[in-house]
Design a protein around this motif. Structure first.
Motif, PDB file in Angstrom:
ATOM      1  N   ILE A  23       0.855  -1.196   0.000  1.00 57.98           N
ATOM      2  CA  ILE A  23       0.000   0.000   0.000  1.00 57.98           C
ATOM      3  C   ILE A  23       0.886   1.240   0.000  1.00 57.98           C
ATOM      4  CG2 ILE A  23      -1.704   1.276   1.366  1.00 57.98           C
ATOM      5  CD1 ILE A  23      -2.782  -1.371   2.363  1.00 57.98           C
ATOM      6  N   ASP A  24       0.443   2.298  -0.780  1.00 62.97           N
ATOM      7  CA  ASP A  24       1.218   3.551  -0.848  1.00 62.97           C
ATOM      8  C   ASP A  24       0.963   4.348   0.433  1.00 62.97           C
ATOM      9  OD1 ASP A  24       2.685   5.725  -1.526  1.00 62.97           O
ATOM     10  OD2 ASP A  24       1.520   6.274  -3.315  1.00 62.97           O
ATOM     11  N   TYR A  25       1.635   3.880   1.483  1.00 63.46           N
ATOM     12  CA  TYR A  25       1.446   4.547   2.766  1.00 63.46           C
ATOM     13  C   TYR A  25       1.946   5.987   2.736  1.00 63.46           C
ATOM     14  CZ  TYR A  25       0.390  -0.051   4.715  1.00 63.46           C
ATOM     15  OH  TYR A  25      -0.188  -1.276   4.977  1.00 63.46           O
ATOM     16  N   GLY A  26       2.924   6.276   1.875  1.00 58.38           N
ATOM     17  CA  GLY A  26       3.460   7.635   1.805  1.00 58.38           C
ATOM     18  C   GLY A  26       2.415   8.628   1.340  1.00 58.38           C
ATOM     19  N   ALA A  27       1.628   8.239   0.308  1.00 55.84           N
ATOM     20  CA  ALA A  27       0.583   9.135  -0.195  1.00 55.84           C
ATOM     21  C   ALA A  27      -0.461   9.388   0.871  1.00 55.84           C
ATOM     22  CB  ALA A  27      -0.052   8.531  -1.445  1.00 55.84           C
ATOM     23  N   PHE A  28      -0.863   8.314   1.559  1.00 59.48           N
ATOM     24  CA  PHE A  28      -1.849   8.492   2.621  1.00 59.48           C
ATOM     25  C   PHE A  28      -1.299   9.351   3.756  1.00 59.48           C
ATOM     26  CE2 PHE A  28      -3.703   4.744   0.583  1.00 59.48           C
ATOM     27  CZ  PHE A  28      -5.055   5.052   0.608  1.00 59.48           C
ATOM     28  N   MET A  29      -0.036   9.112   4.127  1.00 58.53           N
ATOM     29  CA  MET A  29       0.557   9.891   5.212  1.00 58.53           C
ATOM     30  C   MET A  29       0.633  11.375   4.841  1.00 58.53           C
ATOM     31  SD  MET A  29       1.236   7.731   7.695  1.00 58.53           S
ATOM     32  CE  MET A  29      -0.275   6.943   7.168  1.00 58.53           C
ATOM     33  N   ALA A  30       1.012  11.646   3.561  1.00 56.16           N
ATOM     34  CA  ALA A  30       1.134  13.043   3.118  1.00 56.16           C
ATOM     35  C   ALA A  30      -0.228  13.726   3.072  1.00 56.16           C
ATOM     36  CB  ALA A  30       1.803  13.083   1.750  1.00 56.16           C
ATOM     37  N   ALA A  31      -1.243  12.989   2.581  1.00 56.88           N
ATOM     38  CA  ALA A  31      -2.564  13.590   2.441  1.00 56.88           C
ATOM     39  C   ALA A  31      -3.187  13.858   3.805  1.00 56.88           C
ATOM     40  CB  ALA A  31      -3.463  12.683   1.613  1.00 56.88           C
ATOM     41  N   THR A  32      -3.062  12.883   4.680  1.00 60.73           N
ATOM     42  CA  THR A  32      -3.703  13.049   5.992  1.00 60.73           C
ATOM     43  C   THR A  32      -2.882  13.905   6.938  1.00 60.73           C
ATOM     44  OG1 THR A  32      -2.678  10.961   6.724  1.00 60.73           O
ATOM     45  CG2 THR A  32      -4.911  10.855   5.830  1.00 60.73           C
ATOM     46  N   GLY A  33      -1.668  14.230   6.545  1.00 63.49           N
ATOM     47  CA  GLY A  33      -0.847  15.063   7.410  1.00 63.49           C
ATOM     48  C   GLY A  33      -0.968  16.545   7.106  1.00 63.49           C
ATOM     49  N   LYS A  34      -1.710  16.901   6.032  1.00 66.69           N
ATOM     50  CA  LYS A  34      -1.866  18.309   5.655  1.00 66.69           C
ATOM     51  C   LYS A  34      -3.051  18.948   6.368  1.00 66.69           C
ATOM     52  CE  LYS A  34      -0.032  17.824   0.942  1.00 66.69           C
ATOM     53  NZ  LYS A  34      -0.359  18.010  -0.491  1.00 66.69           N
ATOM     54  N   ASN A  35      -3.149  20.304   6.205  1.00 69.69           N
ATOM     55  CA  ASN A  35      -4.323  21.065   6.662  1.00 69.69           C
ATOM     56  C   ASN A  35      -5.390  20.992   5.572  1.00 69.69           C
ATOM     57  OD1 ASN A  35      -6.075  22.795   7.907  1.00 69.69           O
ATOM     58  ND2 ASN A  35      -4.544  24.350   8.339  1.00 69.69           N
ATOM     59  N   PRO A  36      -6.663  20.794   5.912  1.00 70.47           N
ATOM     60  CA  PRO A  36      -7.701  20.670   4.868  1.00 70.47           C
ATOM     61  C   PRO A  36      -7.824  21.899   3.968  1.00 70.47           C
ATOM     62  CG  PRO A  36      -8.515  19.883   6.988  1.00 70.47           C
ATOM     63  CD  PRO A  36      -7.213  20.550   7.250  1.00 70.47           C
ATOM     64  N   THR A  37      -7.438  23.056   4.411  1.00 74.75           N
ATOM     65  CA  THR A  37      -7.532  24.298   3.614  1.00 74.75           C
ATOM     66  C   THR A  37      -6.162  24.919   3.469  1.00 74.75           C
ATOM     67  OG1 THR A  37      -7.987  25.576   5.616  1.00 74.75           O
ATOM     68  CG2 THR A  37      -9.888  24.716   4.414  1.00 74.75           C
ATOM     69  N   LYS A  38      -6.044  25.838   2.460  1.00 76.89           N
ATOM     70  CA  LYS A  38      -4.761  26.493   2.232  1.00 76.89           C
ATOM     71  C   LYS A  38      -4.437  27.498   3.319  1.00 76.89           C
ATOM     72  CE  LYS A  38      -5.029  26.082  -2.822  1.00 76.89           C
ATOM     73  NZ  LYS A  38      -5.056  26.824  -4.112  1.00 76.89           N
ATOM     74  N   VAL A  39      -5.496  27.995   3.986  1.00 73.84           N
ATOM     75  CA  VAL A  39      -5.291  29.007   5.005  1.00 73.84           C
ATOM     76  C   VAL A  39      -6.086  28.603   6.231  1.00 73.84           C
ATOM     77  CG1 VAL A  39      -7.256  30.442   4.316  1.00 73.84           C
ATOM     78  CG2 VAL A  39      -5.289  31.502   5.447  1.00 73.84           C
ATOM     79  N   ASN A  40      -5.614  29.060   7.375  1.00 72.89           N
ATOM     80  CA  ASN A  40      -6.349  28.827   8.610  1.00 72.89           C
ATOM     81  C   ASN A  40      -7.584  29.696   8.598  1.00 72.89           C
ATOM     82  OD1 ASN A  40      -7.290  28.829  11.293  1.00 72.89           O
ATOM     83  ND2 ASN A  40      -5.244  28.277  12.036  1.00 72.89           N
ATOM     84  N   LEU A  41      -8.768  29.060   8.550  1.00 72.24           N
ATOM     85  CA  LEU A  41     -10.012  29.814   8.416  1.00 72.24           C
ATOM     86  C   LEU A  41     -10.250  30.740   9.597  1.00 72.24           C
ATOM     87  CD1 LEU A  41     -12.544  27.260   6.885  1.00 72.24           C
ATOM     88  CD2 LEU A  41     -11.160  28.970   5.738  1.00 72.24           C
ATOM     89  N   LEU A  42      -9.866  30.339  10.802  1.00 76.38           N
ATOM     90  CA  LEU A  42     -10.049  31.215  11.960  1.00 76.38           C
ATOM     91  C   LEU A  42      -9.212  32.476  11.814  1.00 76.38           C
ATOM     92  CD1 LEU A  42     -10.102  28.681  14.953  1.00 76.38           C
ATOM     93  CD2 LEU A  42     -12.018  29.936  13.951  1.00 76.38           C
TER      94      LEU A  42
END
Length: 727
Positions: A508-527
């Motif tokens: 399994i491409d654990y690297g892709a999953f780790m990279a995707a789930t390790g990011k912030n869902p948005t480009k900027v902090n909405l708060l």
């Protein structure tokens, strides 16, 4: 002594030998009197000590003769206890076989635990770890499948939340773009604020596209196929097959256990027959007759001994009293003469007390001459008896020289080399001596070893462990225990493990999953974006633009609360689960290969080594059973040969008869008696001389020497009423 006394009396009657009642005056007269007095006093004191010895010795004999009956009864009771207790001791020792047999039967009945578990424990270190690893791998397969299903479900939710987030952000972005078309944005300085807000709207986009992540359906499908085979059930089957070894051992040894029990029963019968052949009881039975005869003889003659001892005691008391009487006369003479003596009185004018003292001394001399011969005779007789018995019996008995004399070959019987062995076994060539028997009995050894009864019945041969346990050894050596069909894991289980290693979990491409789930869902902090937007809106003049910007800032906060935070939690959960799964699946092929290799090794070990292990454990188990009988037979041998019928009462009885009764009760006091009386008698001789000399200074004289101080001294003799002067 009476003859000398008679001659001495006649001589004194003729005014010779100191019989003249005239005392010549001498310059050293006072010194001589003191010398004679002191010498006689010392001699009387020595005589008194001798008399005291005589009284003590006489009473000592009488006192201990009275204890003779109690002493003899005590020794006879001990001997009878020895004779009566020995058969019970033999039976007790042989009856203990029941305990040993019960212990062996218990072990035979527990062969499943003792032998089966022994074999099981030998195999366990090689087998159980492999089965535990396979069991853990089966659980890991199940857990991996559950993890992948859960992750796949979470990914679906994440995609849905991500799509909703994108729509929400697009709506906010559209609202802000429309609000920024307000005419106020063309007015300076509001234009700058609007321009800045417009430039930052590009940040209101999602940063992750979860649709680009690889699908996990293939791996889940593979695991579902693998789980069609219940690996845990196959492992439990291996456990049951392996754990059944003790039960299989018990089933395979039913006939052997039955044969061994029959052998043990036959051994019990053989051991019980030994008691009938041991000659201890026969020898002790012969001894009972001598014991009864001796006891009857002592009880028959002991009153006579006590009667004669009363005569002896009375005679010895008379002798001591005669000596006491003589010494009393001497002491009275010294007492009266010393206290009644007047230094200023002339010999013819001495007082009555002083004269009485002199008479007492002469009476003591007379009694000394009259009884001294009797005392000398008694001293000689008691010395001859006491001294010879002490030197010929008591001392040789204590240093065992007496036994060496008795053990001299051909001494007691000219045809027998060793008298004791000839008397006991009728075999005079056996080296059995009185000294050895006495020493062994003194150490409380058994009759068997003391009398060397192995010459009659060698118990070591009849209690040989090989003779009794040979059949048991054969039974255990020929024991055939077959343990077959132990399969730790069948082919289906092996294929299941191999399929798991090729299921693709580790690819399994654990690297892709780790990279995707390790990011912030948005480009900027909405708060932060909402706060900045609200700050900029506060700097604007009141109006629709300001209110619209504040409303959108609130919407962004709601989006962060309702959509971003749940999405982040799901992403974190996926990230953690995939990280753990990555660690578990790392080197999965190597792990499975190692498990298969260890499984093959354990299976080969069971197949090839189990027969050797069975043989070793069977031998150990058989030795344990046999060891019970080895220890028992050894204990029986030691008990019969060294401890049973311990003959110390025999040595004690002999010591009581010779060392205590003869030597301590009679000979030692007798020697003390002749020593004391002899000492007193010996001192009577110088006492006679000093008493005669001293009486001259105490008695009233018929004449004396008279001196005239004015003229030349001329001695005068006075005979009665006539005086004669002579120069």
């Amino acid at each position: 002594m009476p003859l000398v006394g008679f001659v001495f009396s006649l001589c004194r009657c003729c005014n010779k030998c100191g019989g003249e009642m005239h005392q010549r005056q001498k310059k050293n007269g006072a010194a001589l009197k003191s010398y004679f007095t002191l010498s006689l006093l010392v001699i009387c004191i020595f005589i008194s000590f001798g008399i005291i010895y005589g009284f003590v010795a006489n009473q000592h004999i009488r006192t201990h003769i009275e204890k003779t009956r109690k002493l003899s009864e005590s020794n006879f009771n001990d001997l009878r206890t020895l004779l009566n207790a020995t058969p019970g001791q033999i039976d007790y020792v042989l009856d203990q076989y029941t305990t040993t047999k019960a212990r062996a039967f218990s072990d035979l009945d527990n062969i499943k635990l003792l032998l089966g578990d022994g074999i099981f424990k030998q195999l366990k270190p090689r087998v159980v770890p492999v089965l535990d690893d396979i069991k853990a791998m089966a659980e890991e397969i199940q857990e991996t499948r559950e993890t992948l299903v859960e992750v796949n479900s979470i990914l679906t939710d994440m995609r849905q939340l991500s799509a909703n987030l994108s729509n929400s952000l697009s709506n906010v972005k559209g609202n802000l773009e429309q609000a920024l078309t307000d005419p106020m944005c063309s007015v300076h300085p509001v234009m700058t604020t609007c321009s800045n807000i417009m430039n930052s709207l590009s940040l209101l986009d999602g940063s992750i596209d979860f649709d680009q992540l690889p699908s996990l359906d293939e791996q889940i499908g593979n695991l579902n196929d693998i789980l069609q085979t219940n690996l845990s059930s196959l492992v439990q089957k291996g456990y049951r097959s392996f754990n059944a070894i003790p039960g299989m051992v018990q089933n395979e040894t039913v006939n052997v256990v039955s044969d061994v029990k029959m052998t043990l029963d036959s051994i019990g019968s053989d051991i019980k027959n030994i008691s009938k052949n041991i000659p201890i009881q026969d020898k002790l039975s012969n001894f009972i007759r001598y014991l009864n005869d001796t006891e009857n003889y002592i009880h028959r003659h002991l009153p006579t001994l006590e009667e004669y001892d009363s005569y002896r005691w009375l005679g010895s008391l008379v002798v001591c009293c005669l000596l006491t009487l003589i010494v009393i006369f001497y002491f009275l003479g010294l007492l009266c003469g010393t206290y009644g003596y007047n230094q200023n009185a002339t010999p013819t004018r001495r007082g009555c007390v002083s004269n009485t003292g002199g008479i007492f001394l002469m009476v003591g001399v007379g009694f000394s001459f009259f009884f001294c011969w009797l005392l000398m005779t008694i001293v000689v007789l008691t010395f001859v008896v006491g001294g010879n018995v002490e030197k010929l019996v008591c001392e040789p008995y204590q240093n065992k020289m007496l036994f060496q004399v008795l053990d001299t070959p051909y001494l007691l019987n000219a045809n027998w080399k060793y008298y004791l062995s000839g008397m006991v076994f009728n075999k005079p060539d056996i080296h059995l001596t009185f000294e050895q028997v006495y020493s062994d009995c003194k150490e409380n050894k058994g009759i068997y070893a003391t009398l060397k009864l192995e010459n009659t019945y060698n118990i070591s041969e009849h209690l040989s462990i090989k003779e009794h346990t040979g059949n048991i050894n054969n039974n255990f050596e020929n024991m055939n225990i077959r343990i077959d069909n132990i399969v730790l894991l069948d082919e289906a289980g092996r294929r299941n493990l191999m399929n798991f290693s090729s299921s693709g979990i580790d690819k399994i491409d654990y690297g892709a999953f780790m990279a995707a789930t390790g990011k912030n869902p948005t480009k900027v902090n909405l708060l932060s974006f909402a706060n900045d937007l609200e700050v900029k809106a506060n700097h604007l003049p009141p109006g629709n633009l300001k209110q619209t910007l504040k409303n959108n800032a609130g919407i962004l906060r709601n989006i962060h609360r309702d959509e971003i935070i749940p999405l982040q939690k799901l992403m974190s959960a996926v990230h953690q689960k995939l990280k753990e799964l990555q660690q578990k699946s790392s080197g999965l092929g190597v792990k499975v290969a190692n498990i298969i290799r260890f499984l093959d090794s354990a299976q080969d070990f069971i197949t090839n080594r189990i027969s050797t292990i069975i043989a070793e454990e069977s031998k150990k188990y058989g030795n344990t059973i046999i060891s019970y009988f080895e220890h028992y037979l050894q204990w029986v041998k030691i008990s019969i040969t060294e401890q049973m019928a311990a003959c110390k009462p025999v040595a004690t009885a002999l010591d009581s008869a010779i060392d205590v009764f003869l030597c301590s009760y009679i000979i030692d006091p007798l020697n003390l008696f002749w020593f004391g009386i002899g000492k007193a008698t010996a001192f009577l001789l110088p006492a006679i001389i000093f008493a005669v000399k001293l009486a001259k200074y105490y008695r009233r004289m018929d004449s004396e020497d008279v001196y005239d101080d004015d003229v030349e001294t001329i001695p005068m003799k006075k005979y009665g009423k006539c005086q004669y002067w002579f120069s």
